[in-house]
Design a protein around this motif. Structure first.
Motif, PDB file in Angstrom:
ATOM      1  N   SER A  38       0.794  -1.229   0.000  1.00 22.78           N
ATOM      2  CA  SER A  38       0.000   0.000   0.000  1.00 22.78           C
ATOM      3  C   SER A  38       0.823   1.274   0.000  1.00 22.78           C
ATOM      4  N   CYS A  39       2.097   1.203   0.398  1.00 20.05           N
ATOM      5  CA  CYS A  39       2.922   2.409   0.502  1.00 20.05           C
ATOM      6  C   CYS A  39       4.318   2.122  -0.037  1.00 20.05           C
ATOM      7  N   ALA A  40       4.680   2.817  -1.093  1.00 19.56           N
ATOM      8  CA  ALA A  40       5.940   2.531  -1.795  1.00 19.56           C
ATOM      9  C   ALA A  40       7.178   2.746  -0.929  1.00 19.56           C
ATOM     10  N   GLY A  41       7.120   3.721  -0.024  1.00 21.22           N
ATOM     11  CA  GLY A  41       8.303   4.032   0.786  1.00 21.22           C
ATOM     12  C   GLY A  41       8.283   3.428   2.166  1.00 21.22           C
ATOM     13  N   ALA A  42       7.410   2.455   2.391  1.00 14.54           N
ATOM     14  CA  ALA A  42       7.195   1.911   3.736  1.00 14.54           C
ATOM     15  C   ALA A  42       8.452   1.316   4.351  1.00 14.54           C
ATOM     16  N   VAL A  43       8.557   1.481   5.680  1.00 15.23           N
ATOM     17  CA  VAL A  43       9.620   0.880   6.470  1.00 15.23           C
ATOM     18  C   VAL A  43       8.975  -0.048   7.502  1.00 15.23           C
ATOM     19  N   ILE A  44       9.415  -1.297   7.531  1.00 21.45           N
ATOM     20  CA  ILE A  44       8.956  -2.270   8.519  1.00 21.45           C
ATOM     21  C   ILE A  44      10.090  -2.497   9.510  1.00 21.45           C
ATOM     22  N   ILE A  45       9.797  -2.419  10.802  1.00 19.68           N
ATOM     23  CA  ILE A  45      10.793  -2.728  11.832  1.00 19.68           C
ATOM     24  C   ILE A  45      10.293  -3.905  12.653  1.00 19.68           C
ATOM     25  N   ARG A  46      10.976  -5.032  12.539  1.00 19.59           N
ATOM     26  CA  ARG A  46      10.642  -6.189  13.379  1.00 19.59           C
ATOM     27  C   ARG A  46      11.447  -6.115  14.672  1.00 19.59           C
ATOM     28  N   THR A  47      10.765  -6.343  15.783  1.00 22.80           N
ATOM     29  CA  THR A  47      11.433  -6.313  17.077  1.00 22.80           C
ATOM     30  C   THR A  47      10.972  -7.504  17.904  1.00 22.80           C
ATOM     31  N   ALA A  48      11.440  -7.606  19.148  1.00 28.54           N
ATOM     32  CA  ALA A  48      11.125  -8.779  19.971  1.00 28.54           C
ATOM     33  C   ALA A  48      11.307  -8.464  21.450  1.00 28.54           C
ATOM     34  N   TRP A  49      10.591  -9.184  22.293  1.00 26.57           N
ATOM     35  CA  TRP A  49      10.765  -9.157  23.752  1.00 26.57           C
ATOM     36  C   TRP A  49      10.759  -7.716  24.284  1.00 26.57           C
ATOM     37  N   LEU A  50       9.776  -6.944  23.874  1.00 26.44           N
ATOM     38  CA  LEU A  50       9.725  -5.514  24.210  1.00 26.44           C
ATOM     39  C   LEU A  50       9.344  -5.303  25.673  1.00 26.44           C
ATOM     40  N   TYR A  51      10.014  -4.368  26.329  1.00 26.52           N
ATOM     41  CA  TYR A  51       9.683  -4.000  27.706  1.00 26.52           C
ATOM     42  C   TYR A  51       9.982  -2.521  27.924  1.00 26.52           C
ATOM     43  N   SER A  52       9.417  -1.962  28.991  1.00 26.38           N
ATOM     44  CA  SER A  52       9.591  -0.549  29.310  1.00 26.38           C
ATOM     45  C   SER A  52       8.994  -0.302  30.689  1.00 26.38           C
ATOM     46  N   PRO A  53       9.088   0.925  31.211  1.00 21.96           N
ATOM     47  CA  PRO A  53       8.405   1.227  32.470  1.00 21.96           C
ATOM     48  C   PRO A  53       6.887   1.338  32.311  1.00 21.96           C
ATOM     49  N   PHE A  54       6.387   1.277  31.085  1.00 26.31           N
ATOM     50  CA  PHE A  54       4.966   1.493  30.818  1.00 26.31           C
ATOM     51  C   PHE A  54       4.228   0.183  30.574  1.00 26.31           C
ATOM     52  N   GLY A  55       2.967   0.144  30.964  1.00 23.09           N
ATOM     53  CA  GLY A  55       2.097  -0.982  30.620  1.00 23.09           C
ATOM     54  C   GLY A  55       2.522  -2.288  31.244  1.00 23.09           C
ATOM     55  N   ASN A  56       2.017  -3.376  30.673  1.00 19.61           N
ATOM     56  CA  ASN A  56       2.330  -4.719  31.155  1.00 19.61           C
ATOM     57  C   ASN A  56       3.421  -5.338  30.291  1.00 19.61           C
ATOM     58  N   ASN A  57       4.440  -5.875  30.929  1.00 21.62           N
ATOM     59  CA  ASN A  57       5.504  -6.539  30.181  1.00 21.62           C
ATOM     60  C   ASN A  57       6.243  -7.514  31.081  1.00 21.62           C
ATOM     61  N   PHE A  58       7.131  -8.297  30.492  1.00 27.43           N
ATOM     62  CA  PHE A  58       7.817  -9.374  31.203  1.00 27.43           C
ATOM     63  C   PHE A  58       8.641  -8.848  32.377  1.00 27.43           C
ATOM     64  N   VAL A  59       9.354  -7.763  32.173  1.00 27.01           N
ATOM     65  CA  VAL A  59      10.225  -7.231  33.230  1.00 27.01           C
ATOM     66  C   VAL A  59       9.406  -6.851  34.458  1.00 27.01           C
ATOM     67  N   LYS A  60       8.342  -6.119  34.262  1.00 25.24           N
ATOM     68  CA  LYS A  60       7.516  -5.685  35.389  1.00 25.24           C
ATOM     69  C   LYS A  60       6.830  -6.879  36.067  1.00 25.24           C
ATOM     70  N   THR A  61       6.412  -7.865  35.264  1.00 24.71           N
ATOM     71  CA  THR A  61       5.770  -9.045  35.829  1.00 24.71           C
ATOM     72  C   THR A  61       6.746  -9.853  36.682  1.00 24.71           C
ATOM     73  N   MET A  62       7.979 -10.028  36.201  1.00 23.71           N
ATOM     74  CA  MET A  62       8.964 -10.798  36.962  1.00 23.71           C
ATOM     75  C   MET A  62       9.363 -10.078  38.252  1.00 23.71           C
ATOM     76  N   ILE A  63       9.409  -8.768  38.229  1.00 23.92           N
ATOM     77  CA  ILE A  63       9.700  -8.020  39.462  1.00 23.92           C
ATOM     78  C   ILE A  63       8.559  -8.208  40.467  1.00 23.92           C
ATOM     79  N   ARG A  64       7.335  -8.100  39.987  1.00 28.41           N
ATOM     80  CA  ARG A  64       6.179  -8.272  40.880  1.00 28.41           C
ATOM     81  C   ARG A  64       6.141  -9.681  41.460  1.00 28.41           C
TER      82      ARG A  64
END
Length: 285
Positions: A141-167
């Motif tokens: 749909s977009c000729a100049g599109a950029v796709i970024i694949r990532t993995a195992w994302l965490y941060s101080p925000f929301g629910n994620n593995f790091v915060k769950t393991m600390i809890r």
């Protein structure tokens, strides 16, 4: 340039909002989540992009509950497959561009060497299948599109593995964590900084991989999380995948090769343990 960040209340969206000043004064930002814009509504998307003269979309919105996706396939397809296509088509019509965030789940996870951008895809779950379909729609749909694949994302925000393991580490005396799934954690702040650098450099169309440097297992990741968080009274036991069955199949090996993004944009990627330390310090504040 007018930049729209979708999924602005998620992990990556929040990190992007915190570093907007790094982009420079020539950029104006618009932020949406489901309350402001339903990205599964094609007409609403078209109207928003045109009315606000959007030049670039950074699409952080997605259905990311991997196990729930197995039972909520229709909603997952709308958010992960159809919606990215609507966003890409709308911004293409304006002569703009899109950065679409995808996942390591597009691969089978059965390999033993880091996946390159051109490695064969073979998703093993509804989540992975819908994310791959979203990539394909964006590229069509977009000729100049950029796709970024990532993995195992965490941060101080929301629910994620790091915060769950600390809890859980504070709540329990013992914890079992899968030790035979290997990947690379990604601090959402580091991904946000990489996106900023890509935009300022000038986007080069294509698929890219980004995680923090280094590899680990969920078990080893947890041990380091507890060490950095000062958790001493919780014993962490290694489990095999079959000891912890889940509705969605997880990749056994999903390390992503980041050579392309480093060579194209000159990005210096932090080591995952250093990134984790920074995140946990922020969580302590």
């Amino acid at each position: 340039m007018n930049i729209l960040i979708t999924g602005c209340n998620g992990q990556l969206g929040n990190e992007l909002r915190l570093i907007e000043d790094r982009f420079g004064e020539e950029y104006t930002f618009f932020h949406t989540d489901i309350e402001e814009l339903d990205i599964t509504d094609r007409e609403a998307v078209n109207a928003y992009i045109q009315d606000n003269a959007i030049d670039l979309i950074i699409n952080c919105a997605a259905f990311t509950a991997v196990d729930r996706a197995e039972e909520a396939q229709e909603l997952c397809e709308k958010l992960n497959s159809a919606a990215p296509g609507y966003l890409a088509a709308a911004v293409e019509e304006r002569g703009g561009n899109i950065i679409h965030v995808s996942t390591d789940y597009v691969f089978s996870g059965e390999g033993c060497v880091p996946y390159r951008e051109d490695s064969p895809t073979a998703p093993q779950s509804v989540y992975g299948t819908t994310k791959l379909a979203g990539e394909e729609r964006v590229i069509r749909s977009c000729a100049g599109a950029v796709i970024i694949r990532t993995a195992w994302l965490y941060s101080p925000f929301g629910n994620n593995f790091v915060k769950t393991m600390i809890r859980l580490g504070k709540e329990r005396e013992e914890l079992g964590v899968v030790a035979d799934q290997i990947g690379s954690p990604t601090y959402a702040h580091d991904l946000a900084m990489a996106i900023c650098q890509m935009v300022r450099h000038g986007l080069v169309p294509g698929v890219y991989h980004f995680t923090d440097e280094g590899t680990t297992s969920w078990y080893d990741f947890t041990r380091v999380i507890h060490r950095e968080a000062g958790i001493r009274n919780c014993r962490v036991r290694p489990l095999h995948t079959e000891d912890y069955p889940t509705p969605a199949k997880r990749p056994h090996y999903s390390v992503l090769d980041k050579t392309k993004i480093k060579d194209t944009y000159g990005i210096d990627i932090p080591w995952w343990e250093d990134a984790l330390k920074d995140c946990i310090e922020r969580l302590k504040d």
